[in-house]
Scaffold this motif. Sequence first.
Motif, PDB file in Angstrom:
ATOM      1  N   SER A  81       0.818  -1.219   0.000  1.00 34.82           N
ATOM      2  CA  SER A  81       0.000   0.000   0.000  1.00 34.82           C
ATOM      3  C   SER A  81       0.846   1.260   0.000  1.00 34.82           C
ATOM      4  O   SER A  81       0.482   2.268  -0.622  1.00 34.82           O
ATOM      5  CB  SER A  81      -0.953   0.001   1.204  1.00 34.82           C
ATOM      6  OG  SER A  81      -0.227   0.076   2.423  1.00 34.82           O
ATOM      7  N   LYS A  84       2.075   1.872  -3.548  1.00 34.67           N
ATOM      8  CA  LYS A  84       0.993   2.379  -4.388  1.00 34.67           C
ATOM      9  C   LYS A  84       0.746   3.859  -4.113  1.00 34.67           C
ATOM     10  O   LYS A  84       0.622   4.671  -5.042  1.00 34.67           O
ATOM     11  CB  LYS A  84      -0.279   1.570  -4.118  1.00 34.67           C
ATOM     12  CG  LYS A  84      -1.487   2.014  -4.933  1.00 34.67           C
ATOM     13  CD  LYS A  84      -2.704   1.179  -4.575  1.00 34.67           C
ATOM     14  CE  LYS A  84      -3.937   1.696  -5.308  1.00 34.67           C
ATOM     15  NZ  LYS A  84      -5.151   0.920  -4.920  1.00 34.67           N
ATOM     16  N   SER A  85       0.692   4.220  -2.827  1.00 33.16           N
ATOM     17  CA  SER A  85       0.473   5.619  -2.442  1.00 33.16           C
ATOM     18  C   SER A  85       1.653   6.486  -2.857  1.00 33.16           C
ATOM     19  O   SER A  85       1.478   7.643  -3.269  1.00 33.16           O
ATOM     20  CB  SER A  85       0.258   5.727  -0.934  1.00 33.16           C
ATOM     21  OG  SER A  85      -0.889   5.014  -0.523  1.00 33.16           O
ATOM     22  N   LEU A  88       1.393   7.172  -6.585  1.00 34.34           N
ATOM     23  CA  LEU A  88       0.292   8.102  -6.833  1.00 34.34           C
ATOM     24  C   LEU A  88       0.671   9.519  -6.420  1.00 34.34           C
ATOM     25  O   LEU A  88       0.414  10.496  -7.147  1.00 34.34           O
ATOM     26  CB  LEU A  88      -0.952   7.644  -6.066  1.00 34.34           C
ATOM     27  CG  LEU A  88      -2.239   8.456  -6.261  1.00 34.34           C
ATOM     28  CD1 LEU A  88      -2.654   8.449  -7.729  1.00 34.34           C
ATOM     29  CD2 LEU A  88      -3.359   7.894  -5.385  1.00 34.34           C
ATOM     30  N   SER A 200      -4.781   9.261   4.087  1.00 34.22           N
ATOM     31  CA  SER A 200      -4.277   7.920   3.791  1.00 34.22           C
ATOM     32  C   SER A 200      -4.296   7.028   5.031  1.00 34.22           C
ATOM     33  O   SER A 200      -3.546   6.050   5.112  1.00 34.22           O
ATOM     34  CB  SER A 200      -2.852   8.000   3.237  1.00 34.22           C
ATOM     35  OG  SER A 200      -2.809   8.751   2.050  1.00 34.22           O
ATOM     36  N   PHE A 264     -10.827  14.258  -3.373  1.00 41.17           N
ATOM     37  CA  PHE A 264     -10.744  12.856  -3.782  1.00 41.17           C
ATOM     38  C   PHE A 264     -10.164  11.984  -2.690  1.00 41.17           C
ATOM     39  O   PHE A 264      -9.566  10.942  -2.947  1.00 41.17           O
ATOM     40  CB  PHE A 264      -9.891  12.738  -5.056  1.00 41.17           C
ATOM     41  CG  PHE A 264     -10.486  13.436  -6.251  1.00 41.17           C
ATOM     42  CD1 PHE A 264     -11.455  12.805  -7.036  1.00 41.17           C
ATOM     43  CD2 PHE A 264     -10.099  14.729  -6.574  1.00 41.17           C
ATOM     44  CE1 PHE A 264     -12.013  13.458  -8.130  1.00 41.17           C
ATOM     45  CE2 PHE A 264     -10.648  15.395  -7.668  1.00 41.17           C
ATOM     46  CZ  PHE A 264     -11.605  14.753  -8.453  1.00 41.17           C
ATOM     47  N   SER A 265     -10.362  12.413  -1.435  1.00 38.94           N
ATOM     48  CA  SER A 265      -9.757  11.729  -0.286  1.00 38.94           C
ATOM     49  C   SER A 265     -10.171  10.260  -0.187  1.00 38.94           C
ATOM     50  O   SER A 265      -9.390   9.413   0.265  1.00 38.94           O
ATOM     51  CB  SER A 265     -10.098  12.450   1.008  1.00 38.94           C
ATOM     52  OG  SER A 265     -11.515  12.545   1.185  1.00 38.94           O
ATOM     53  N   LYS A 266     -11.385   9.943  -0.622  1.00 40.32           N
ATOM     54  CA  LYS A 266     -11.846   8.552  -0.489  1.00 40.32           C
ATOM     55  C   LYS A 266     -11.098   7.598  -1.416  1.00 40.32           C
ATOM     56  O   LYS A 266     -11.187   6.382  -1.252  1.00 40.32           O
ATOM     57  CB  LYS A 266     -13.348   8.464  -0.760  1.00 40.32           C
ATOM     58  CG  LYS A 266     -13.763   8.845  -2.156  1.00 40.32           C
ATOM     59  CD  LYS A 266     -15.271   8.724  -2.325  1.00 40.32           C
ATOM     60  CE  LYS A 266     -15.746   9.092  -3.739  1.00 40.32           C
ATOM     61  NZ  LYS A 266     -17.212   8.995  -3.871  1.00 40.32           N
ATOM     62  N   TYR A 267     -10.361   8.137  -2.400  1.00 39.33           N
ATOM     63  CA  TYR A 267      -9.626   7.290  -3.333  1.00 39.33           C
ATOM     64  C   TYR A 267      -8.180   7.059  -2.909  1.00 39.33           C
ATOM     65  O   TYR A 267      -7.464   6.287  -3.533  1.00 39.33           O
ATOM     66  CB  TYR A 267      -9.637   7.911  -4.736  1.00 39.33           C
ATOM     67  CG  TYR A 267     -11.022   8.055  -5.311  1.00 39.33           C
ATOM     68  CD1 TYR A 267     -11.743   6.935  -5.754  1.00 39.33           C
ATOM     69  CD2 TYR A 267     -11.634   9.309  -5.407  1.00 39.33           C
ATOM     70  CE1 TYR A 267     -13.020   7.060  -6.266  1.00 39.33           C
ATOM     71  CE2 TYR A 267     -12.903   9.455  -5.929  1.00 39.33           C
ATOM     72  CZ  TYR A 267     -13.588   8.330  -6.366  1.00 39.33           C
ATOM     73  OH  TYR A 267     -14.865   8.469  -6.879  1.00 39.33           O
ATOM     74  N   PHE A 268      -7.737   7.756  -1.862  1.00 36.03           N
ATOM     75  CA  PHE A 268      -6.333   7.640  -1.452  1.00 36.03           C
ATOM     76  C   PHE A 268      -6.159   6.593  -0.346  1.00 36.03           C
ATOM     77  O   PHE A 268      -6.960   6.436   0.497  1.00 36.03           O
ATOM     78  CB  PHE A 268      -5.784   8.987  -0.980  1.00 36.03           C
ATOM     79  CG  PHE A 268      -5.713  10.019  -2.078  1.00 36.03           C
ATOM     80  CD1 PHE A 268      -4.873   9.833  -3.159  1.00 36.03           C
ATOM     81  CD2 PHE A 268      -6.494  11.163  -2.018  1.00 36.03           C
ATOM     82  CE1 PHE A 268      -4.794  10.786  -4.170  1.00 36.03           C
ATOM     83  CE2 PHE A 268      -6.417  12.130  -3.014  1.00 36.03           C
ATOM     84  CZ  PHE A 268      -5.576  11.931  -4.092  1.00 36.03           C
TER      85      PHE A 268
END
Length: 268
Positions: A81, A84-85, A88, A200, A264-268
């Motif tokens: 994770s 991935k973060s 991004l 996150s 877009f916090s729910k996608y992080f």
Amino acid sequence: MKNAPSLVVVMVFLICWVGCWLPVATVLAILLNWQPTKPLQPEQKTPLLVSLYLLAPLILWGVGWLVNRSFLDYGFVSNFSILKSLALGFALGVLSLAIVFSGQFGLGWCSFQNLHIKLLLPILLPIFFIALLVGGIEELIFRGFLLTELAQDYPVWLAAVISSFIFAFLHLVWEQRESLPQLPGLWLMGMVLVLARLVSSGNLGLAWGLHAGWVWAIATIDTAELITYTGKVSDWFTGKNKKPLAGLAGIICLVGTGAIIWLFSKYF
């Protein structure tokens, strides 16, 4: 030290970090023939900076052991994770700067030096690895250790404000003249990176990626001298001393990035 006030824990870390680094810095300064009366050159600053940052995890591990906390508590998780973060965040950091500079090109505030593109290939990877190191260590210290420790005694918002102030003012250690106009921008940068960690779920990956992406992009542009400012507007718009964080453009970049993270916090 388990029950020590958070500010005491922070001061112990900073004193130990600087205290352990000073002998190393003294030896390096002699080897690099640095004279205190003259400003640091890039080839002199890099070894000093790298040595300082390489010491930080070891000192932080020792202080963490004293207060019974690990790197995991500071947001440095060892799983997929964080990678991935990280990717991004890096992409978002580079994209945000690309958008801001594109706007400046369109307004005629700066121009692109096509002839300097040939200078990119030899510097891209070295600067990338330095950006990862700088971004990773600074996030582990400021958004990891400092934020976590201060949040033990203060509300998260106040811990964010204090840790971001410390983050900004410590930049004065290296270059006072260039860093002073950047202080508001550096503080805001710290707050945006705190937001990146919070959305996150405490993972430092997004903040690390953003930080590394900004450092990589700016350092690459500066080293290859890809951009020339036209002087059509005051450097308070483009950045004092050619530093984006010391101007309106850098502030817009940070505010825009923060807004994207929030929306877009729910996608992080």
